[in-house]
Design an enzyme around this catalytic site. Structure first.
Site, PDB file in Angstrom:
ATOM      1  N   GLN A 100       0.855  -1.198   0.000  1.00 47.40           N
ATOM      2  CA  GLN A 100       0.000   0.000   0.000  1.00 47.40           C
ATOM      3  C   GLN A 100       0.888   1.243   0.000  1.00 47.40           C
ATOM      4  OE1 GLN A 100      -3.424  -0.602   3.058  1.00 47.40           O
ATOM      5  NE2 GLN A 100      -1.835  -2.055   3.600  1.00 47.40           N
ATOM      6  N   HIS A 118      -1.686   1.646  -3.993  1.00 47.69           N
ATOM      7  CA  HIS A 118      -2.045   3.067  -3.819  1.00 47.69           C
ATOM      8  C   HIS A 118      -1.130   4.012  -4.591  1.00 47.69           C
ATOM      9  CE1 HIS A 118      -4.147   1.741   0.162  1.00 47.69           C
ATOM     10  NE2 HIS A 118      -4.859   1.472  -0.914  1.00 47.69           N
ATOM     11  N   CYS A 126      -0.962  13.356 -15.477  1.00 48.59           N
ATOM     12  CA  CYS A 126      -1.630  14.549 -15.990  1.00 48.59           C
ATOM     13  C   CYS A 126      -3.118  14.506 -15.629  1.00 48.59           C
ATOM     14  CB  CYS A 126      -1.457  14.622 -17.505  1.00 48.59           C
ATOM     15  SG  CYS A 126      -2.282  16.073 -18.211  1.00 48.59           S
ATOM     16  N   GLU A 214       1.071  -3.166  16.960  1.00 47.83           N
ATOM     17  CA  GLU A 214      -0.197  -3.082  17.695  1.00 47.83           C
ATOM     18  C   GLU A 214      -1.187  -4.091  17.110  1.00 47.83           C
ATOM     19  OE1 GLU A 214      -1.576   0.947  17.336  1.00 47.83           O
ATOM     20  OE2 GLU A 214       0.354   1.736  18.034  1.00 47.83           O
ATOM     21  N   ALA A 230       8.861  -4.570  12.656  1.00 48.00           N
ATOM     22  CA  ALA A 230       9.049  -5.346  11.429  1.00 48.00           C
ATOM     23  C   ALA A 230      10.540  -5.550  11.133  1.00 48.00           C
ATOM     24  CB  ALA A 230       8.376  -4.631  10.257  1.00 48.00           C
TER      25      ALA A 230
HETATM   26  C1  BJW Z   1       4.631  -1.093  12.737  1.00 49.47           C
HETATM   27  C2  BJW Z   1       5.797  -0.404  12.923  1.00 49.47           C
HETATM   28  C3  BJW Z   1       6.932  -1.104  12.921  1.00 49.47           C
HETATM   29  C4  BJW Z   1       4.155   1.100  12.993  1.00 49.47           C
HETATM   30  N1  BJW Z   1       6.850  -2.447  12.725  1.00 49.47           N
HETATM   31  N2  BJW Z   1       4.462  -2.353  12.560  1.00 49.47           N
HETATM   32  C5  BJW Z   1     -15.121  -1.181   1.929  1.00 49.47           C
HETATM   33  C6  BJW Z   1     -15.465  -0.994   3.244  1.00 49.47           C
HETATM   34  C7  BJW Z   1     -15.316   0.257   3.851  1.00 49.47           C
HETATM   35  C8  BJW Z   1     -14.814   1.351   3.134  1.00 49.47           C
HETATM   36  C9  BJW Z   1     -14.463   1.151   1.820  1.00 49.47           C
HETATM   37  C10 BJW Z   1     -14.627  -0.095   1.241  1.00 49.47           C
HETATM   38  N3  BJW Z   1     -14.180  -0.011  -0.050  1.00 49.47           N
HETATM   39  C11 BJW Z   1     -13.751   1.251  -0.273  1.00 49.47           C
HETATM   40  C12 BJW Z   1     -13.933   1.994   0.832  1.00 49.47           C
HETATM   41  C13 BJW Z   1     -13.589   3.430   0.965  1.00 49.47           C
HETATM   42  C14 BJW Z   1     -12.155   3.692   1.280  1.00 49.47           C
HETATM   43  C15 BJW Z   1     -11.829   3.056   2.648  1.00 49.47           C
HETATM   44  O1  BJW Z   1     -11.195   2.047   2.782  1.00 49.47           O
HETATM   45  N4  BJW Z   1     -12.273   3.709   3.703  1.00 49.47           N
HETATM   46  C16 BJW Z   1     -12.048   3.202   5.075  1.00 49.47           C
HETATM   47  C17 BJW Z   1     -10.812   3.844   5.703  1.00 49.47           C
HETATM   48  C18 BJW Z   1     -13.275   3.480   5.853  1.00 49.47           C
HETATM   49  N5  BJW Z   1     -11.281   3.167   0.233  1.00 49.47           N
HETATM   50  C19 BJW Z   1     -11.043   3.856  -0.890  1.00 49.47           C
HETATM   51  O2  BJW Z   1     -11.563   4.930  -1.114  1.00 49.47           O
HETATM   52  C20 BJW Z   1     -10.109   3.224  -1.909  1.00 49.47           C
HETATM   53  N6  BJW Z   1     -10.682   3.226  -3.213  1.00 49.47           N
HETATM   54  C21 BJW Z   1     -11.653   2.405  -3.568  1.00 49.47           C
HETATM   55  O3  BJW Z   1     -12.101   1.580  -2.817  1.00 49.47           O
HETATM   56  O4  BJW Z   1     -12.069   2.576  -4.872  1.00 49.47           O
HETATM   57  C22 BJW Z   1     -13.285   1.967  -5.282  1.00 49.47           C
HETATM   58  C23 BJW Z   1     -14.383   2.934  -4.944  1.00 49.47           C
HETATM   59  C24 BJW Z   1     -14.320   4.216  -5.440  1.00 49.47           C
HETATM   60  C25 BJW Z   1     -15.355   5.114  -5.157  1.00 49.47           C
HETATM   61  C26 BJW Z   1     -16.404   4.708  -4.344  1.00 49.47           C
HETATM   62  C27 BJW Z   1     -16.426   3.427  -3.811  1.00 49.47           C
HETATM   63  C28 BJW Z   1     -15.413   2.520  -4.140  1.00 49.47           C
HETATM   64  C29 BJW Z   1      -8.837   4.054  -2.045  1.00 49.47           C
HETATM   65  C30 BJW Z   1      -7.981   3.993  -0.853  1.00 49.47           C
HETATM   66  C31 BJW Z   1      -6.787   4.960  -1.013  1.00 49.47           C
HETATM   67  C32 BJW Z   1      -5.907   5.035   0.204  1.00 49.47           C
HETATM   68  N7  BJW Z   1      -4.984   6.141   0.064  1.00 49.47           N
HETATM   69  C33 BJW Z   1      -4.021   6.401   1.119  1.00 49.47           C
HETATM   70  C34 BJW Z   1      -3.230   7.709   0.796  1.00 49.47           C
HETATM   71  C35 BJW Z   1      -2.160   7.484  -0.284  1.00 49.47           C
HETATM   72  C36 BJW Z   1      -1.575   8.782  -0.753  1.00 49.47           C
HETATM   73  C37 BJW Z   1      -0.700   9.497   0.247  1.00 49.47           C
HETATM   74  O5  BJW Z   1      -0.050   8.914   1.128  1.00 49.47           O
HETATM   75  O6  BJW Z   1      -0.619  10.700   0.144  1.00 49.47           O
HETATM   76  O7  BJW Z   1      -3.127   5.289   1.257  1.00 49.47           O
HETATM   77  S1  BJW Z   1      -4.790   6.498   2.701  1.00 49.47           S
HETATM   78  C38 BJW Z   1      -3.449   5.789   3.586  1.00 49.47           C
HETATM   79  O8  BJW Z   1      -3.917   4.589   4.250  1.00 49.47           O
HETATM   80  C39 BJW Z   1      -2.428   5.351   2.524  1.00 49.47           C
HETATM   81  C40 BJW Z   1      -2.053   3.961   3.009  1.00 49.47           C
HETATM   82  O9  BJW Z   1      -1.535   3.186   1.944  1.00 49.47           O
HETATM   83  C41 BJW Z   1      -3.353   3.442   3.581  1.00 49.47           C
HETATM   84  C42 BJW Z   1      -3.193   2.318   4.558  1.00 49.47           C
HETATM   85  O10 BJW Z   1      -2.473   2.723   5.696  1.00 49.47           O
HETATM   86  P1  BJW Z   1      -1.419   1.720   6.364  1.00 49.47           P
HETATM   87  O11 BJW Z   1      -0.333   1.427   5.415  1.00 49.47           O
HETATM   88  O12 BJW Z   1      -2.143   0.577   6.935  1.00 49.47           O
HETATM   89  O13 BJW Z   1      -0.775   2.682   7.497  1.00 49.47           O
HETATM   90  P2  BJW Z   1      -1.345   3.024   8.969  1.00 49.47           P
HETATM   91  O14 BJW Z   1      -0.679   4.250   9.403  1.00 49.47           O
HETATM   92  O15 BJW Z   1      -2.810   3.001   8.999  1.00 49.47           O
HETATM   93  O16 BJW Z   1      -0.862   1.805   9.863  1.00 49.47           O
HETATM   94  C43 BJW Z   1       0.514   1.563  10.162  1.00 49.47           C
HETATM   95  C44 BJW Z   1       0.589   0.293  10.952  1.00 49.47           C
HETATM   96  O17 BJW Z   1       1.950  -0.035  11.152  1.00 49.47           O
HETATM   97  C45 BJW Z   1      -0.044   0.401  12.351  1.00 49.47           C
HETATM   98  O18 BJW Z   1      -0.883  -0.726  12.546  1.00 49.47           O
HETATM   99  C46 BJW Z   1       1.152   0.352  13.319  1.00 49.47           C
HETATM  100  O19 BJW Z   1       0.867  -0.312  14.520  1.00 49.47           O
HETATM  101  C47 BJW Z   1       2.156  -0.399  12.499  1.00 49.47           C
HETATM  102  N8  BJW Z   1       3.568  -0.099  12.763  1.00 49.47           N
HETATM  103  N9  BJW Z   1       5.483   0.977  13.099  1.00 49.47           N
HETATM  104  C48 BJW Z   1       5.629  -3.033  12.554  1.00 49.47           C
HETATM  105  N10 BJW Z   1       8.148  -0.551  13.092  1.00 49.47           N
HETATM  106 ZN    ZN Z   2      -1.269  15.986 -20.248  1.00 45.78          ZN
END
Ligand code: BJW
Ligand code: ZN
Length: 241
Positions: A100, A118, A126, A214, A230
C-alpha cells in the site's frame, strides 16, 4: 518463541508466498505512518490535503505537502524489513509483494515484482490527458508541475474515493488466493479494498502471519500474530527459510 518457529516452518514448506505491506514497514526508516502514534493524520491538516477535492481547488497547496513528503522519503533508506523481503523474493521464485506504500522504499531495497495498490509518490499523472511519468526530482522545481500537454500534473497516488490502478487489485487478489503463506506487515488493515486481501487469502487456505506493533482488526483471526518491530521480526522469521 514457539509461535515464530511454527510460522517459520510454514514459510519453509511453502512455494507460493505473498506479502501485504503498509506504512509500518517504513516507520523504522523514518517515514511517518498515517494512523497511530506519530502518524501523519494525527494532525487534521495532513489528512485534509490528501483529497481530489482540495487538489482541484488548490493544487499548489497540495503539491507543497507532497513536495515536503518527497524530500523526507528521498532522505530515508530502506531498512532490514525491506531487505528481508528482497531476500525472500530471491529464495522463493513464487513470491509476490503487494504494497500500500507510495514511498518507493521496496524498489530502492531491490524488490523486483511489486504490486502498488495506492500508486507511487515518484510518479506524476496529468489531470487532463492521463499521461503518467516518473519524476524523482527533489524538490520539484516548479509547483504545481505540468504535463507536456500544458495541463497540471498530480501526484501518482490513490486518494480516498478513487479507484486503484487498473488491474493491480485483480492481480493482488489472484496472488492472495494463490498463496500458501500470506504475510501482513505493518498495516492497520482498515483501508479497503487492500484490507480485504487478508480474509481473502485466509478463506482460500493461506496461513496468515501478521507482524505489527499493535493489534489490528485481524489479529484475533490470523494464524499467527507477531507483535513487534518489522525490522527485527521479519529477518528473524525469514532466517533459514
Ligand atoms: C509497525 C511499525 C513497525 C508502525 N513495525 N508495525 C469497503 C469498506 C469500507 C470502506 C471502503 C470499502 N471499499 C472502499 C472503501 C472506501 C475507502 C476506505 O477504505 N475507507 C475506510 C478507511 C473506511 N477506500 C477507498 O476509497 C479506496 N478506493 C476504492 O475503494 O475505490 C473503489 C471505490 C471508489 C469510489 C467509491 C467506492 C469505491 C482508495 C484507498 C486509497 C488510500 N490512500 C491512502 C493515501 C495514499 C496517498 C498518500 O499517502 O498521500 O493510502 S490512505 C493511507 O492509508 C495510505 C495507506 O496506503 C493506507 C493504509 O495505511 P497503512 O499502510 O495501513 O498505514 P497506517 O498508518 O494506517 O498503519 C501503520 C501500521 O503499522 C499500524 O498498525 C502500526 O501499529 C504499524 N507499525 N510501526 C511493525 N516498526
Ligand atoms: Zn497531459
Amino acid at each position: 518463541m514457539a509461535e515464530l518457529e511454527e510460522a517459520r516452518a510454514w514459510l519453509a514448506a511453502a512455494e507460493s508466498v505473498a506479502a501485504l505491506t503498509g506504512a509500518g514497514i517504513s516507520a523504522e526508516s523514518g517515514v511517518p505512518t498515517y494512523r497511530g502514534a506519530g502518524g501523519l493524520w494525527r494532525t487534521y491538516k495532513a489528512q485534509s490535503l490528501e483529497t481530489a477535492e482540495v487538489f482541484a481547488r488548490d493544487p499548489r497547496l497540495v503539491w507543497e505537502w507532497y513536495n515536503e513528503r518527497r524530500q523526507a522519503m528521498a532522505a530515508a533508506e530502506p531498512n532490514a524489513a525491506h531487505r528481508a523481503l528482497v531476500e525472500l523474493e530471491r529464495r522463493k521464485p513464487g513470491f509476490n509483494l503487494i504494497t500500500q506504500n507510495i514511498d518507493g522504499l521496496h524498489d530502492r531495497a531491490g524488490s523486483a515484482r511489486i504490486l502498488k495498490l495506492h500508486g507511487d509518490i515518484w510518479r506524476l499523472r496529468c489531470t487532463a490527458c492521463g499521461a503518467a511519468w516518473a519524476d524523482r526530482r527533489v524538490p520539484l522545481p516548479k509547483l504545481p508541475p505540468h504535463c507536456a500537454c500544458g495541463h497540471i500534473a498530480r501526484p501518482g497516488v490513490v486518494w480516498f474515493g478513487e479507484s486503484l490502478p487498473e488491474g493491480v487489485m485483480q492481480e493482488a487478489g489472484y496472488r492472495a488466493v494463490s498463496a500458501e503463506v500470506f504475510l501482513v506487515i505493518g498495516t492497520s488493515a482498515v483501508v479497503h479494498p487492500a484490507a480485504g486481501l487478508v480474509p481473502l487469502a485466509a478463506r482460500a487456505g493461506a496461513k496468515v502471519i501478521e507482524i505489527n506493533l499493535e493489534p489490528t482488526p485481524f489479529s484475533d483471526t490470523v494464524h499467527c500474530s507477531l507483535r513487534g518491530l518489522a525490522g527485527e521480526l521479519l529477518p528473524k522469521l525469514l532466517s533459514g527459510v
